[in-house]
Design a protein around this motif. Structure first.
Motif, PDB file in Angstrom:
ATOM      1  N   MET A   1      19.279  70.429  30.228  1.00  0.00           N
ATOM      2  CA  MET A   1      19.243  70.778  28.817  1.00  0.00           C
ATOM      3  C   MET A   1      20.528  71.511  28.472  1.00  0.00           C
ATOM      4  O   MET A   1      20.889  72.487  29.112  1.00  0.00           O
ATOM      5  N   SER A   2      21.225  71.058  27.454  1.00  0.00           N
ATOM      6  CA  SER A   2      22.471  71.712  27.054  1.00  0.00           C
ATOM      7  C   SER A   2      22.170  72.975  26.269  1.00  0.00           C
ATOM      8  O   SER A   2      21.035  73.240  25.901  1.00  0.00           O
ATOM      9  N   ASN A   3      23.205  73.751  25.976  1.00  0.00           N
ATOM     10  CA  ASN A   3      23.035  74.993  25.224  1.00  0.00           C
ATOM     11  C   ASN A   3      22.508  74.758  23.815  1.00  0.00           C
ATOM     12  O   ASN A   3      21.902  75.626  23.217  1.00  0.00           O
ATOM     13  N   ASP A   4      22.782  73.570  23.257  1.00  0.00           N
ATOM     14  CA  ASP A   4      22.353  73.286  21.889  1.00  0.00           C
ATOM     15  C   ASP A   4      20.923  72.773  21.818  1.00  0.00           C
ATOM     16  O   ASP A   4      20.350  72.694  20.753  1.00  0.00           O
ATOM     17  N   GLU A   5      20.356  72.402  22.958  1.00  0.00           N
ATOM     18  CA  GLU A   5      19.006  71.859  22.962  1.00  0.00           C
ATOM     19  C   GLU A   5      17.982  72.969  23.112  1.00  0.00           C
ATOM     20  O   GLU A   5      18.209  73.957  23.782  1.00  0.00           O
ATOM     21  N   THR A   6      16.832  72.759  22.489  1.00  0.00           N
ATOM     22  CA  THR A   6      15.747  73.712  22.587  1.00  0.00           C
ATOM     23  C   THR A   6      14.433  72.967  22.411  1.00  0.00           C
ATOM     24  O   THR A   6      14.404  71.888  21.823  1.00  0.00           O
ATOM     25  N   LEU A   7      13.371  73.528  22.920  1.00  0.00           N
ATOM     26  CA  LEU A   7      12.061  72.913  22.762  1.00  0.00           C
ATOM     27  C   LEU A   7      11.433  73.270  21.417  1.00  0.00           C
ATOM     28  O   LEU A   7      10.423  72.699  21.034  1.00  0.00           O
ATOM     29  N   LEU A   8      12.030  74.210  20.722  1.00  0.00           N
ATOM     30  CA  LEU A   8      11.517  74.637  19.420  1.00  0.00           C
ATOM     31  C   LEU A   8      12.052  73.737  18.312  1.00  0.00           C
ATOM     32  O   LEU A   8      13.172  73.244  18.386  1.00  0.00           O
ATOM     33  N   GLU A   9      11.231  73.559  17.296  1.00  0.00           N
ATOM     34  CA  GLU A   9      11.683  72.863  16.093  1.00  0.00           C
ATOM     35  C   GLU A   9      11.801  73.903  14.989  1.00  0.00           C
ATOM     36  O   GLU A   9      10.854  74.643  14.735  1.00  0.00           O
ATOM     37  N   PHE A  10      12.957  73.966  14.373  1.00  0.00           N
ATOM     38  CA  PHE A  10      13.222  74.976  13.346  1.00  0.00           C
ATOM     39  C   PHE A  10      13.100  74.380  11.965  1.00  0.00           C
ATOM     40  O   PHE A  10      13.440  73.217  11.783  1.00  0.00           O
ATOM     41  N   PRO A  11      12.646  75.163  10.998  1.00  0.00           N
ATOM     42  CA  PRO A  11      12.174  76.543  11.112  1.00  0.00           C
ATOM     43  C   PRO A  11      10.784  76.600  11.740  1.00  0.00           C
ATOM     44  O   PRO A  11      10.013  75.643  11.683  1.00  0.00           O
ATOM     45  N   CYS A  12      10.485  77.748  12.365  1.00  0.00           N
ATOM     46  CA  CYS A  12       9.172  77.955  12.975  1.00  0.00           C
ATOM     47  C   CYS A  12       8.863  79.455  13.006  1.00  0.00           C
ATOM     48  O   CYS A  12       9.754  80.282  12.937  1.00  0.00           O
ATOM     49  N   ASP A  13       7.572  79.764  13.087  1.00  0.00           N
ATOM     50  CA  ASP A  13       7.163  81.163  13.246  1.00  0.00           C
ATOM     51  C   ASP A  13       7.267  81.504  14.719  1.00  0.00           C
ATOM     52  O   ASP A  13       6.752  80.775  15.570  1.00  0.00           O
ATOM     53  N   PHE A  14       7.948  82.598  15.021  1.00  0.00           N
ATOM     54  CA  PHE A  14       8.219  82.951  16.411  1.00  0.00           C
ATOM     55  C   PHE A  14       7.952  84.440  16.626  1.00  0.00           C
ATOM     56  O   PHE A  14       8.598  85.284  15.999  1.00  0.00           O
ATOM     57  N   PRO A  15       7.003  84.781  17.506  1.00  0.00           N
ATOM     58  CA  PRO A  15       6.716  86.197  17.770  1.00  0.00           C
ATOM     59  C   PRO A  15       7.714  86.796  18.761  1.00  0.00           C
ATOM     60  O   PRO A  15       8.027  86.187  19.775  1.00  0.00           O
ATOM     61  N   ILE A  16       8.192  87.975  18.442  1.00  0.00           N
ATOM     62  CA  ILE A  16       9.097  88.725  19.321  1.00  0.00           C
ATOM     63  C   ILE A  16       8.437  90.062  19.599  1.00  0.00           C
ATOM     64  O   ILE A  16       8.026  90.765  18.681  1.00  0.00           O
ATOM     65  N   LYS A  17       8.337  90.410  20.876  1.00  0.00           N
ATOM     66  CA  LYS A  17       7.692  91.664  21.257  1.00  0.00           C
ATOM     67  C   LYS A  17       8.730  92.584  21.886  1.00  0.00           C
ATOM     68  O   LYS A  17       9.476  92.180  22.786  1.00  0.00           O
TER      69      LYS A  17
END
Length: 88
Positions: A1-17
């Protein structure tokens, strides 16, 4: 997976703790940091939980993430702050 790839689709709600000592301004500090990168953050997007001994706080902020870069910047700033022990 390259730096530009992600499993997330944007926009999305993302929790940060973020976890740290239960100082009176820890929650405010975390919210201010996140709000710099997600200015539309609402009060309902924040939840706080004390540890069983009330020595630590866990602050969860759910952001409407628009990019991986935005999330990376939030994590970088949170983990660089002296009051934040850990960010997930």
């Amino acid at each position: 997976m390259s730096n530009d790839e992600t499993l997330l689709e944007f926009p999305c709600d993302f929790p940060i703790k973020a976890m740290g000592r239960a100082d009176e301004d820890f929650e405010t500090t975390v919210v201010e940091i996140v709000r710099r990168h997600a200015p539309d953050l609402g009060e309902a997007a924040v939840s706080v939980r004390e540890s069983s001994g009330a020595k630590y706080l866990s602050v969860t902020v759910t952001v409407r993430a628009t990019s991986r870069e935005q999330l990376d910047n939030i994590y970088l700033e949170l983990t660089a702050h002296e009051k934040v022990m850990m960010a997930l």
